[in-house]
Design an enzyme around this catalytic site. Structure first.
Site, mmCIF file in Angstrom:
data_model
loop_
_atom_site.group_PDB
_atom_site.id
_atom_site.type_symbol
_atom_site.label_atom_id
_atom_site.label_comp_id
_atom_site.label_asym_id
_atom_site.label_seq_id
_atom_site.Cartn_x
_atom_site.Cartn_y
_atom_site.Cartn_z
ATOM 1 C CG ASP A 18 -4.927 56.882 -19.550
ATOM 2 O OD1 ASP A 18 -4.616 56.882 -18.338
ATOM 3 O OD2 ASP A 18 -5.898 56.235 -19.978
ATOM 4 C CG PHE A 19 -6.398 61.510 -18.298
ATOM 5 C CD1 PHE A 19 -7.252 61.561 -17.193
ATOM 6 C CD2 PHE A 19 -6.865 60.941 -19.464
ATOM 7 C CE1 PHE A 19 -8.537 61.060 -17.278
ATOM 8 C CE2 PHE A 19 -8.149 60.443 -19.549
ATOM 9 C CZ PHE A 19 -8.991 60.501 -18.456
#
Length: 136
Positions: A18-19
């Site tokens: 994810d980020f």
């Protein structure tokens, strides 16, 4: 397979993160799905064969209890450990872990049900035998 337990190595790719550059929680579900599929292949039972040869038999996840204990990051090599835990008429529970080395990152108990045409059916005897749950 080692003593009734299946071991599957998986490398973490960018698409799994994810980020924050950590593995996205849903990616662990995909990793464990691969572990369950490869467990069946290891005992020479392909899900596609079950479906084709047994009138549309399939396994569906009925229940999952999951515990996220740690996070993996891109390029980690993980191990998905899958072992039969309990066998019932139309369902079985598998214990799974996702590890990085000796560190356990995720644990899950996954109950899958055998179904045909949307209805529960008994797990075939040859699969029961192949996945015999070890006695305590």
């Amino acid at each position: 397979m080692q003593d009734g337990t299946h071991i599957l190595p998986i490398r973490v790719y960018y698409e799994d993160t994810d980020f924050s550059a950590r593995v996205y929680h849903a990616s662990y579900l995909r990793f464990m799905e691969r572990g369950r599929t490869e467990l069946l292949r290891a005992v020479e039972v392909a899900q596609s064969d079950l479906h084709a040869e047994m009138g549309g038999l399939a396994f569906v996840v009925r229940k999952m209890t999951i515990d996220f204990r740690g996070a993996a990051v891109m390029d980690d090599v993980l191990t998905v450990v899958t072992r039969p835990k309990e066998m019932r008429g139309a369902s079985m529970t598998l214990a799974q872990e996702v590890r990085r080395g000796d560190e356990v990152l995720v644990t899950a108990d996954v109950m899958v049900a055998a179904v045909r045409d949307g209805r529960a059916v008994r797990i075939p005897d040859e699969l029961r035998t192949a996945l015999a749950v070890p006695s305590p």
